[in-house]
Design an enzyme around this catalytic site. Structure first.
Site, mmCIF file in Angstrom:
data_model
loop_
_atom_site.group_PDB
_atom_site.id
_atom_site.type_symbol
_atom_site.label_atom_id
_atom_site.label_comp_id
_atom_site.label_asym_id
_atom_site.label_seq_id
_atom_site.Cartn_x
_atom_site.Cartn_y
_atom_site.Cartn_z
ATOM 1 N N CYS A 85 0.831 -1.198 0.000
ATOM 2 C CA CYS A 85 0.000 0.000 0.000
ATOM 3 C C CYS A 85 0.874 1.260 0.000
ATOM 4 O O CYS A 85 1.520 1.549 -0.993
ATOM 5 C CB CYS A 85 -0.970 -0.036 1.187
ATOM 6 N N HIS A 194 -3.351 -5.684 1.264
ATOM 7 C CA HIS A 194 -2.609 -5.842 2.521
ATOM 8 C C HIS A 194 -2.501 -7.301 2.961
ATOM 9 O O HIS A 194 -3.356 -7.779 3.718
ATOM 10 C CB HIS A 194 -3.307 -5.056 3.627
ATOM 11 N N GLU A 196 -0.614 -8.506 5.184
ATOM 12 C CA GLU A 196 -0.405 -8.621 6.641
ATOM 13 C C GLU A 196 -1.718 -8.579 7.415
ATOM 14 O O GLU A 196 -1.739 -8.862 8.606
ATOM 15 C CB GLU A 196 0.554 -7.510 7.117
#
Lengths: 223, 76
Positions: A85, A194, A196
């Site tokens: 991002c 994302h 994560e």
């Protein structure tokens, strides 16, 4: 394996990225943007957020921070680097990845679980996936529209450097549904969604994101 | 020195399009298009080094992948 996670002023997802590294079996190392010290890490993650409040352009000021000069040098020498991002925006601004990220075509911040199609399973960050696999990880951005000149995009696709494409709908108007790209040597990868945030059933839509972090641990061992 | 930064013609400008839409709702039907950009004013000590200012504009103030710059140097 020591995986560095850089914190810039305005980074938001550095703690989540460090947690993902730990769950994958790596040792997260906190790195500070203003230091000239990569602390001998084996790979680096640039996390999401709004470094410098997106002033000038998203990622533009962070890309000129002291530590990023070391990251550019190390990446050119083969250090695996992942930009998520805002981290992807920083890598494009730093010249490590081609193209640019601009305001979403519909002008809205878009936050949803996103299906991605994997097109490269041989980069440092994607070898635990397979080509054609569909994964679900969250996307959340206001300036995630990937753009470049037609000639540059043709070259990028010709060289097989599109790593992910948006499937099941393009959340931001990115050219050719491109969600993530890689450097020529496949060691530097950037994407808007994302991974994560998709590492545990309790908090994510899937655990599909964990593969980024397990992949790089293998890439470092095999380097 | 003044630097104007504008998106390259081939890069779509959704913010400019939103402004155009608002103008239409306000009855300004004669406006055909809007492109939004940035305007920088730099004050420089001593005699400006034109090459240095050009470098500043093209490497930091603008992203050459998506933007063009227009430099307006002071005339004395």
């Amino acid at each position: 394996m020591r995986i560095g996670v850089i914190t810039f002023p305005g980074s938001l997802d550095d703690v989540d990225a460090a947690r993902a590294v730990r769950l994958a079996g790596g040792e997260p190392v906190a790195l500070w943007h203003a230091d000239h010290d990569l602390q001998d890490v084996d790979a680096v993650v640039l996390p999401g957020g709004f470094s410098y409040g997106d002033y000038l352009r998203a990622g533009a000021i962070a890309a000129r921070s002291p530590l990023m000069q070391d990251v550019v040098t190390a990446a050119n020498g083969g250090l695996p680097v992942l930009g998520i991002c805002n981290g992807f925006q920083v890598l494009c601004e730093a010249g490590l990845l081609p193209g640019a990220l601009t305001r979403n075509s519909h002008l809205h911040f878009r936050n949803r679980d996103q299906v991605l199609a994997v097109e490269r399973a041989d980069t440092a960050w994607t070898q635990d996936y397979r080509v054609g696999q569909r994964i679900v990880i969250p996307v959340k951005n206001g300036e995630g529209r990937y753009v470049g000149s037609d000639a540059d995009l043709d070259r990028l696709e010709g060289e097989g450097r599109v790593v992910f494409r948006y499937a099941d709908g393009n959340p931001n108007g990115s050219s050719r549904d491109i969600a993530g790209v890689a450097s020529e040597n496949g060691r530097v990868v950037g994407l808007m969604p994302h991974p994560e945030h998709a590492i545990e059933d309790l908090t994510g839509p899937s655990t599909d994101g964990l593969g980024f972090f397990t992949s790089v641990l293998k890439a470092v061992v095999n380097a | 020195m003044v630097v104007d930064v504008v998106l390259k013609p081939e890069i779509s400008d959704p913010q400019g399009q939103a402004v155009l839409g608002a103008l239409g709702r306000l009855g300004h039907d004669s406006v055909r298009s809007v492109r939004q950009g940035k305007h920088f004013v730099l004050e420089v000590d001593g005699t400006p080094d034109e090459a240095e200012l050009k470098q500043i504009a093209e490497t930091l103030l603008a992203n050459p992948v998506i933007e063009d710059v227009e430099l307006h140097l002071p005339k004395d």
